[in-house]
Design an enzyme around this catalytic site. Structure first.
Site, mmCIF file in Angstrom:
data_model
loop_
_atom_site.group_PDB
_atom_site.id
_atom_site.type_symbol
_atom_site.label_atom_id
_atom_site.label_comp_id
_atom_site.label_asym_id
_atom_site.label_seq_id
_atom_site.Cartn_x
_atom_site.Cartn_y
_atom_site.Cartn_z
ATOM 1 N N GLU A 189 0.784 -1.144 -0.046
ATOM 2 C CA GLU A 189 0.078 0.011 0.079
ATOM 3 C C GLU A 189 0.816 1.149 -0.097
ATOM 4 O O GLU A 189 2.027 1.060 0.273
ATOM 5 C CB GLU A 189 -0.880 0.178 1.179
ATOM 6 N N ARG A 234 -7.592 -7.044 20.716
ATOM 7 C CA ARG A 234 -6.963 -7.726 21.993
ATOM 8 C C ARG A 234 -6.803 -6.587 22.740
ATOM 9 O O ARG A 234 -7.025 -5.362 22.615
ATOM 10 C CB ARG A 234 -5.579 -8.211 21.567
#
Lengths: 478, 216
Positions: free
Chosen positions: A213, A315
């Protein structure tokens, strides 16, 4: 609330924080350690607070069978993965909940971890929910020719935008935590970098998929701390963090909450509007995917104030404490000095409702988290192995320090830094009523820190304290 | 100059090593009836496909793992108190006295004859993919090394760096580490034999084969 026994499937300071949260919530715990961690503070704490049968030596923190065997031996009812290791491993999360003696996984449900664990899939989901994402591939690239062609397209795109020195990021699709990422500045060297990342990904992540990207220059790295209850019907955020002070390896070193401070600093864009947009997008996407525990939406913000979602960390993160220290929950006496995000994670993981709405949350002051590491910032942040001989700080009401290094006075047995893990020594979190006060307290903390040791060559241990000090005055500037 | 006779005498004075058998991971221990003094065999077969004598079983998550002798020898002691108990990783189960084979004696002597390229620091080491592929295809002795050759990937605290070989040109005669295991600084990674010393090395091998008496 029924009493649970949580297996803490992690080590170091996060294991200690989980352990303390368990006790604060009235739950029992079991801890694990490997031979490399005999001296770690989490082992001492578990021994002191848990007594026999609460602490187990295992062969590896990365062996799922080992963890589950200990969970059974300790009669655990839930598993807290902490961060790293199994925290974003959906196979482990699924195994925990689908075995013959099912346990509770303190984290999002495994399907959510699976869907958002892959950066590229996250990008696709985000685009589907009209959340802005970085220009580039939206699926893993496995073919070298295709990768080269895509990189050339992105270089050409940047050239058309008037960017003189274009740059492409090559990332391991299944990676995270700043590992397995490299920048490429010209199309000629792209191929060798691509192969290196692919080899890294194959060896460490068992998946050769690579994401390519556009590298956006001079960006700020912001995060939104999300909390959501089981069922995914209710989600809130605890504000934003700015994690732009990083080492060369893209490892975070200072995190600040909030992500920008338009009250005291000038920005070339509507900083308050950006913070509002990224929190809105994050909670919207969390609800859309049925997110059901704590998580972090990671953003990059360009110098023109354009936010792009980078990834979602399913998380608890290292830097959860800096969000916690600036958040207050109306009507909760235990949250007057801040929110224990780990305790909230455990509560939500065990199926309790959130119990508050977004309007009950207020954000107060500025928090700064310093990650203190044994590393040499002058030598590309190379980790420094050795022993800690003295480590201490002056306690203050505005300061929280989390460390697995046991309290050391001169003359005590030194703490050997284990080689198998990152050389993290401590997290120091300061709070101030405003940015100026937080910065001056940060400087006071760092200047007052006693941290001495020797490396494996007998020379003084190198740490990043001076680097953290040097960066304190410019945090949140953009 | 290598004094092979002196080294053989030294090894003859204490021709064995004591191997501690430890649990590789947690689990419930089941000894299989061995007693001190019993003889055990190491792995056998052309490809070492037949495991050594079963020493104990370790059951974890319903999976029974057999712990087998990795060398032939004699059982010296057994921690029978652990029978049926859930044990932690690294628990000592028994000790086996293993008498050195000819190949092991050769290995020990060659460690003094070869040029040892050692780990500069404690880390995990890997061969770079090209060398790893050559070793897998043709064995370690098919790889020629020279000064400056990029040979290893050093993994330390999750950071990976390249490590080049320094030393005389030659072939890899021995590999002393397992890829992915921690290696302490100063421990040998490979033993390199300069091509003009291959005859000397072959002499050592022949002498050991002729003079070392293997015991059970």
């Amino acid at each position: 609330m029924s009493r649970h026994t949580l297996l803490i499937a992690n080590r170091g300071e996060i294991a200690m924080r989980i352990l303390r949260a368990c006790i604060a919530l009235g739950h029992d715990f079991a801890c694990v350690y490997t031979s490399a961690d005999e001296q770690s503070g989490h082992v001492r704490l578990a021994r002191d607070l848990g007594g026999p049968g609460r602490l187990f030596r295992i062969s590896s923190y990365q062996d799922p069978s080992e963890m589950l065997a200990v969970a059974d031996a300790a009669n655990a009812t839930a598993v807290h993965p902490g961060y790293g290791f199994f925290a974003e491993d959906y196979r482990f999360a699924r195994r925990v909940v689908e075995r013959k003696r099912p346990l509770i996984f303190i984290g999002p449900s495994w399907a959510v971890v699976r869907d958002l664990g892959d950066k590229i899939n996250t990008k696709r989901i985000a685009r589907a929910h009209l959340v802005p994402t970085i220009p580039g591939s939206d699926r893993p690239i496995y073919d070298e020719m295709e990768a080269v062609e895509l990189a050339q397209t992105i270089f050409a795109f940047q050239h058309d935008q008037g960017i003189d020195e274009g740059c492409v990021l090559v990332k391991a699709s299944a990676g995270g935590g700043g590992m397995g990422i490299e920048e490429v500045y010209d199309a000629d060297t792209f191929r060798s970098v691509y192969r290196r990342i692919r080899n890294y990904a194959k060896r460490n992540l068992s998946d050769e998929g690579v994401l390519i990207e556009q590298r956006i220059f001079d960006f700020n790295h912001l995060e939104v701390q999300v909390l959501a209850e089981r069922g995914g019907k209710n989600a809130v955020h605890l504000g934003t963090r700015n994690c732009s002070v990083q080492s060369l390896g893209r490892q975070k070193r200072i995190e600040v909450a909030p992500g920008f401070d338009p009250a005291s600093l000038d920005y070339a864009f509507d900083a308050a509007g950006v913070l509002s947009a990224i929190t809105r997008h994050s909670v919207h996407m969390a609800l859309a995917v049925g997110y059901d525990n704590v998580g972090t939406w990671e953003w990059i913000v360009t110098p023109r104030g354009e936010p792009f979602l980078m990834e979602v960390n399913t998380r608890i993160q290292v830097e959860n404490g800096v969000s916690g220290i600036t958040a207050r929950i109306r009507g909760r006496a235990d949250c007057e000095q801040g929110v224990d995000v780990i305790a909230e994670q455990i509560r939500l993981g065990l199926g309790e409702p959130l119990g508050y709405a977004q309007q009950d949350i207020s954000l107060a002051g500025v928090g700064i988290e310093y990650r203190i590491l044994a590393e040499d910032p002058a030598d590309r942040f190379t980790p420094c192995l050795g022993r800690i001989e003295a480590f201490g700080w002056k306690p203050e009401p505005w300061l929280q320090v989390f460390t697995q290094v046991p309290p050391l006075e001169h003359g005590q047995e030194p703490y050997e830094i284990p080689m198998d893990f990152d050389p993290n020594l401590a997290l120091g979190i300061v709070w101030g009523e405003n940015l100026d006060q937080a910065r001056s307290r940060g400087v006071e903390f760092l200047n007052g820190l006693t941290l001495e040791g020797t490396d494996t060559r007998g020379e003084p241990l190198r740490t990043n304290v001076a680097f953290l000090l040097s960066r304190t005055q410019t945090i949140l500037h953009f | 100059m290598l004094n092979v006779k002196e080294m053989l005498d030294e090894l003859n004075a204490s021709p064995y090593e004591e191997i501690e058998i430890r649990t590789p991971h947690t689990g419930v221990v089941d000894f299989v009836g061995l007693a001190p003094g019993d003889r055990v065999a190491g792995p056998s077969g052309k490809w070492l496909e037949r495991p050594g004598t079963l020493l104990a079983n370790l059951t974890r998550e319903k999976n029974k793992k057999s712990i087998c002798a990795t060398q032939k020898g004699q059982v010296m002691d057994i921690q029978t108190a652990l029978e049926g108990r859930f044990v932690e990783a690294g628990e000592r189960l028994m000790t086996i006295r293993h008498f050195l084979s000819k190949e092991e004696v050769i290995g020990r002597i060659l460690k003094k004859a070869l040029h040892l390229f050692c780990a500069p620091e404690r880390a995990k080491y890997y061969f770079v993919p090209e060398i790893d592929a050559k070793i897998k295809a043709g064995g370690e002795q098919s790889v020629k090394v020279r000064e400056g050759l990029d040979m290893f990937i050093v993994s330390r605290m999750k950071r990976e760096t390249a490590l080049s070989y320094t030393g005389p040109q030659g072939i890899i005669y021995a590999v002393y580490f397992q890829q992915g295991d921690n290696v302490d600084g100063g421990q040998p990674l490979i033993g390199v034999c300069p091509e003009n010393q291959l005859t000397l090395i072959q002499d050592v091998v022949n002498r050991v084969h002729g003079e070392w008496e293997e015991r059970d």
